[in-house]
Structure formats: structure tokens, C-alpha cells
Motif scaffolding. Structure first.
Motif, mmCIF file in Angstrom:
data_model
loop_
_atom_site.group_PDB
_atom_site.id
_atom_site.type_symbol
_atom_site.label_atom_id
_atom_site.label_comp_id
_atom_site.label_asym_id
_atom_site.label_seq_id
_atom_site.Cartn_x
_atom_site.Cartn_y
_atom_site.Cartn_z
ATOM 1 N N PRO A 160 0.828 -1.208 0.000
ATOM 2 C CA PRO A 160 0.000 0.000 0.000
ATOM 3 C C PRO A 160 0.865 1.262 0.000
ATOM 4 O O PRO A 160 1.954 1.290 0.590
ATOM 5 C CB PRO A 160 -0.786 -0.121 1.310
ATOM 6 N N LEU A 204 -6.571 9.464 3.602
ATOM 7 C CA LEU A 204 -6.910 9.830 4.969
ATOM 8 C C LEU A 204 -5.656 9.781 5.828
ATOM 9 O O LEU A 204 -5.442 10.638 6.689
ATOM 10 C CB LEU A 204 -7.970 8.874 5.519
ATOM 11 N N ASN A 205 -4.833 8.768 5.574
ATOM 12 C CA ASN A 205 -3.560 8.611 6.286
ATOM 13 C C ASN A 205 -2.397 8.818 5.319
ATOM 14 O O ASN A 205 -2.441 8.346 4.180
ATOM 15 C CB ASN A 205 -3.453 7.208 6.888
ATOM 16 N N ASP A 231 -1.247 1.769 12.117
ATOM 17 C CA ASP A 231 -2.617 1.527 11.675
ATOM 18 C C ASP A 231 -3.306 2.810 11.238
ATOM 19 O O ASP A 231 -4.175 2.790 10.364
ATOM 20 C CB ASP A 231 -3.425 0.868 12.799
ATOM 21 N N ALA A 232 -2.952 3.909 11.880
ATOM 22 C CA ALA A 232 -3.508 5.218 11.532
ATOM 23 C C ALA A 232 -2.468 6.267 11.901
ATOM 24 O O ALA A 232 -1.602 6.038 12.750
ATOM 25 C CB ALA A 232 -4.812 5.470 12.291
ATOM 26 N N ASP A 233 -2.562 7.423 11.271
ATOM 27 C CA ASP A 233 -1.535 8.449 11.459
ATOM 28 C C ASP A 233 -1.428 8.904 12.911
ATOM 29 O O ASP A 233 -2.433 9.053 13.612
ATOM 30 C CB ASP A 233 -1.834 9.662 10.576
ATOM 31 N N ARG A 262 -2.783 1.597 5.304
ATOM 32 C CA ARG A 262 -4.111 1.395 4.722
ATOM 33 C C ARG A 262 -4.897 2.712 4.798
ATOM 34 O O ARG A 262 -4.579 3.595 5.584
ATOM 35 C CB ARG A 262 -4.847 0.284 5.468
ATOM 36 N N GLU A 263 -5.899 2.807 3.965
ATOM 37 C CA GLU A 263 -6.697 4.035 3.884
ATOM 38 C C GLU A 263 -5.811 5.231 3.567
ATOM 39 O O GLU A 263 -5.843 6.264 4.240
ATOM 40 C CB GLU A 263 -7.482 4.279 5.186
ATOM 41 N N GLY A 264 -4.944 5.041 2.553
ATOM 42 C CA GLY A 264 -4.114 6.148 2.110
ATOM 43 C C GLY A 264 -4.960 7.312 1.632
ATOM 44 O O GLY A 264 -6.027 7.137 1.028
#
Length: 484
Positions: free
Chosen positions: A348, A357-358, A456-458, A353-355
Motif C-alpha cells: 500500500p 486519509l492517512n 494503523d492510523a496516522d 491502509r486508507e491512504g
């Protein structure tokens, strides 16, 4: 460098006494002896009366203590003390045993002279920094005692060490020499060796994170070239990747024929750095055991003026270490760029994940690029940058001290680059679960995770980078690597 007792070769005292006696005999003839009964540098033609010879040495130490800048780290200063004692104990410097014993007393009492880092051009010895060291021997200057800077006289008093009264040539013998530049270069060499091992580990992790091939590490490839460092680096990479489930998972059917150079040519680059560091180590080992002051008393009592204080070998060694540090970081930064690029890595984008947004490791790669650029600038050779001093008497100098000093900033930058690669490679592993890498690489992954959780998230990236960098600097990753 810290806390290790220094033991001199048996019989050193008799050799040193003979050297001092030989100088005394030559002085009795009334001949001019440089730095003994003459001025220094451009003032060598000025004769000094016998009644002022002690003052001559005292004035030398005081006037040459002209350093500036931050203070040298305590481990480096301890190494300087040890190297100076070793040099004088060779018995060619015409000092009394008391001078060697004074240096050993500082080591034993853990008195660390406060030495400004800047002010030496690496010829006529490391004059300014060694003068600051020598001030403490005579009860002047400043020193660290139990982490506090105190006047030199107070430091000696606390340790029960008597101030040294300088005899003929003893101030000059203490100031002449390459011990500061050599100690700085040695400390950087030790760091570079650990960082290279860490880079091999990080590079192996990046290979698995990017689902790269281990075929480029085949021993038959490297045997055909015959470069010893390259052969060792390839063998080390093979051992690090041995048993990886991730590697086995894509051995068949992978459409990629060849990996980018930062993965495929790692043995060639790391191996060249390994050979370069090995050569630098040989030079610095010789220099650490050398006599590098002037003039020297040789067998038969003859007093010879020469130039062993010129630190060109140290300057070249430091410049070589700088090239290695810069290149280890440069190829590491390219692997980081590969890992965050989904086209090259198959992972990714920016390893999250959720590039969108992050942002993931986007700016961590930028930081690695900034550190790499800085190291490229710092790697510019210093040994070619001679600048005449002392009214052109010292008309070619080595710049070895600055060459060695800049290595410590470079090593710090490289530790930061490798920390980012380790974080990126560890994150890459997460996308291949439940597959496992090799045993040693999974241990490295676990070590990263003791300092930084999976992304997992920024969140703020700097604390993770700092925590992993601290592990790099403590040699925790290097300790996992058994060099072939």
C-alpha cells in the motif's frame, strides 16, 4: 573506550628514562634543539636561555590552549589520554616517566579534561586540543569530574593527583601528536562498523518486505568478482534471509525478473564499504600505536626533527569512513523510497491502509532524504583542503581533526536513516502476515515493535523514529548480525 584499564608493555619505564637521559646529554653540549631551547614554529631560530626552559614549556601549553566550540565527548577524551600515554611510552619523545604516569593517573581517576572540539588543522599535531588536555595535567584548565566541569586544580585535588611540573620538551611532546584526530576517527570507525551491520539487517528486511529476490546474493555471482567485502556482505545477507516463508511464497510465478539496484546491488555497495572500513581500521590501528611528536630521540641518542605529527594518514582514513557512511545511507534511503512506492514495492502507498486519509511514512522518507543529502555534503574530502598556518612555516596541513570530527554528525544522520528503513521494513512485514520472515529478521521486527507499534492510523512519527534510532545507536540491531 569507557572504563577499560590501560596496561603498558613491560619495560616501558626503562625505555622512557633512556630517552630523557639522551636528551639531557644533548642539551649539555649547548647545541640548538628545536622546542627544547628554541622557540616554536616560525620562532625556531630564537634561542632560549637555560634559566627560562621550564617557562618555555609552560608558556607553550598555555598559549596553545586556543580551542573553541563544543567539548569533545568523554569517551573520546579517554581514548586520547590512552593514545598519548601509549605514544610517549614508546621512549622516543624524551619525556620522564612521570609524564606518562600523569596521563595514566587521569585515566585511573576518571578525570576527563574539557577539550574544545575545534581548533586543530591536524599538522604539528592536534596542538590546541592537546594543549587543553595538558593544562589539566599542570593543574590548570578545566575537567569533568563525576559529570561536572571543575577547574583542573580542583579535579586533581579531588583525585589526589599532584600537578605535573614540565621538564625540557615535555610540553611540546604532549602537544605534538595526532591523538585527538586519531581518537575521533577511531570512535567514528567503531560506530560505522555497527551501522554497516545494522544496514545489512535493514536491507535484508527490506528485501522481504518488498518481496524481493535472494538470487543476487548467490555466492557464485560474488566469487566471479572476487571482492572480499562483497563476498562477505552477500553471505551475510543470505544468512539473514535463510528460512524466510515470505521469500518462499513468491519463488515461483513472480513476474519480476530483476529487483531495483537498492535491493539487488546491496552486496556490492555494502561490500565496498566493508573493505573501505577495513582499510581505515588498519591505518588507524597503526596510528594509535605510533610516535607522532617532534623532535624524536632515536637509537644512539640522536635527536631528529621530522614530521610524524602530520596527520595525513588519519585524514585519508577519515575521508574514507565518510564515503562509507554516506553510501550506506544513500542506498538505505533508496530502499525506503522503494518501500513507500506502491509501484515498486507492491505494498500500500506509504505503507498504510486508507491512504489519503492517512499519509503513513510519506514524510519519514523525506526526512531520510534530508539526512542523506546532508551526509553527501559532509562526505566532501577534507584532506585536500590544506590551509597554511604559522606564518607559512606549516605550509601544508592535513585537516584530519575536522575530517574526523564531521564523522560523528554523519554517523548520527545515518542512524536516523536506518531507523526509518527499519520502521518501513517492519511495517512492510505486516502486510505479508501470516507469513513469517527468517528467525533473525523476525527478531529484528520484534525489536522494532518494542519501540514503535504497527502503523494503523496516522500519529506523530518523530517519537517512533527517535526510539528506533536509540536502539540503532546502542547497537541492538547490529548485535543480531553475524558477519560472514
Amino acid at each position: 573506550m569507557e572504563g577499560t584499564p590501560l596496561a603498558l608493555a613491560e619495560g616501558w619505564r626503562a625505555t622512557v628514562e633512556a630517552s630523557a637521559a639522551a636528551l639531557e646529554a644533548r642539551m649539555a653540549t649547548g647545541e640548538a634543539l628545536y622546542g627544547v631551547n628554541t622557540g616554536f614554529g616560525k620562532l625556531a631560530g630564537t634561542r632560549i636561555p637555560a634559566a627560562q626552559l621550564a617557562q618555555l614549556q609552560l608558556n607553550l601549553v598555555r598559549s596553545h590552549a586556543a580551542g573553541t566550540g563544543p567539548l569533545l565527548p568523554a569517551p573520546v577524551v579517554r581514548l586520547v589520554l590512552a593514545l598519548k600515554a601509549l605514544s610517549l611510552a614508546r621512549g622516543a619523545s624524551a619525556v620522564r616517566p612521570a609524564v606518562v604516569e600523569a596521563l595514566l593517573a587521569l585515566l585511573a581517576a576518571d578525570i576527563t579534561p574539557a577539550i574544545p572540539a575545534r581548533g586543530s588543522v591536524g599538522a604539528s599535531g592536534d596542538l590546541a586540543p592537546l594543549a587543553h588536555l595538558s593544562l589539566v595535567l599542570i593543574g590548570e584548565g578545566e575537567a569533568f569530574v563525576e559529570g561536572q566541569v571543575v577547574p583542573g586544580a580542583e579535579a586533581l585535588r579531588r583525585a589526589g593527583v599532584a600537578p605535573l611540573s614540565l621538564g625540557p620538551k615535555e610540553g611540546l611532546a604532549l602537544l605534538n601528536g595526532t591523538q585527538v584526530s586519531t581518537a575521533l576517527a577511531l570512535a567514528a570507525l567503531f560506530a560505522a562498523e555497527d551501522l554497516l551491520r545494522t544496514a545489512l539487517l535493514a536491507g535484508a528486511m527490506s528485501v522481504d518486505a518488498a518481496r524481493g529476490s535472494d538470487t543476487p546474493f548467490d555466492p557464485r555471482i560474488h566469487a566471479l568478482r572476487g571482492q572480499p567485502g562483497q563476498i562477505r556482505a552477500a553471505a551475510t545477507l543470505r544468512a539473514l534471509l535463510a528460512g524466510s516463508q515470505i521469500r518462499e511464497s513468491h519463488r515461483q510465478g513472480d513476474p519480476r525478473v530483476q529487483d531495483p539496484y537498492s535491493l539487488r546491488c546491496h552486496p556490492q555497495v555494502a561490500g565496498a564499504c566493508l573493505d573501505l572500513l577495513g582499510h581505515a581500521a588498519q591505518v588507524l590501528e597503526r596510528e594509535a600505536n605510533a610516535v607522532t611528536d617532534n623532535p624524536l630521540v632515536v637509537e644512539g641518542g640522536e635527536v631528529l626533527s621530522g614530521g610524524n605529527f602530520h596527520a595525513e594518514p588519519v585524514a585519508f582514513a577519515a575521508d574514507a569512513i565518510a564515503l562509507a557512511l554516506a553510501e550506506i545511507g544513500a542506498i538505505s534511503e533508496r530502499r525506503i523510497a522503494l518501500l513507500v512506492d506502491p509501484v515498486l514495492s507492491g505494498l500500500p502507498a506509504f505503507l498504510v491502509r486508507e491512504g489519503g486519509l492517512n499519509s503513513g511514512f510519506m514524510i519519514a522518507q523525506v526526512t531520510a532524504a534530508a539526512l542523506t543529502a546532508e551526509n553527501r555534503a559532509l562526505a566532501t574530502p577534507r584532506s585536500v583542503d590544506s590551509l597554511p598556518t604559522s606564518a607559512n612555516q606549516e605550509d601544508h596541513v592535513s585537516m584530519a581533526t575536522g575530517a574526523a570530527l564531521r564523522l560523528h554528525d554523519m554517523a548520527d544522520n545515518l542512524a536516523g536513516i536506518l531507523a526509518v528503513e527499519l520502521l518501513c521494513a517492519a511495517q512492510g512485514f505486516e502486510f505479508h502476515r501470516p507469513l513469517q520472515s527468517s528467525e533473525v529478521l523476525e527478531r529484528a521486527h520484534g525489536l522494532v515493535r518494542t519501540a514503535a507499534a504497527a502503523w494503523d492510523a496516522d500519529r506523530a512519527m518523530a517519537p517512533d523514529m527517535a526510539a528506533v534510532k536509540a536502539l540503532v545507536e546502542r547497537g541492538r540491531f547490529a548485535a543480531l548480525v553475524e558477519m560472514a
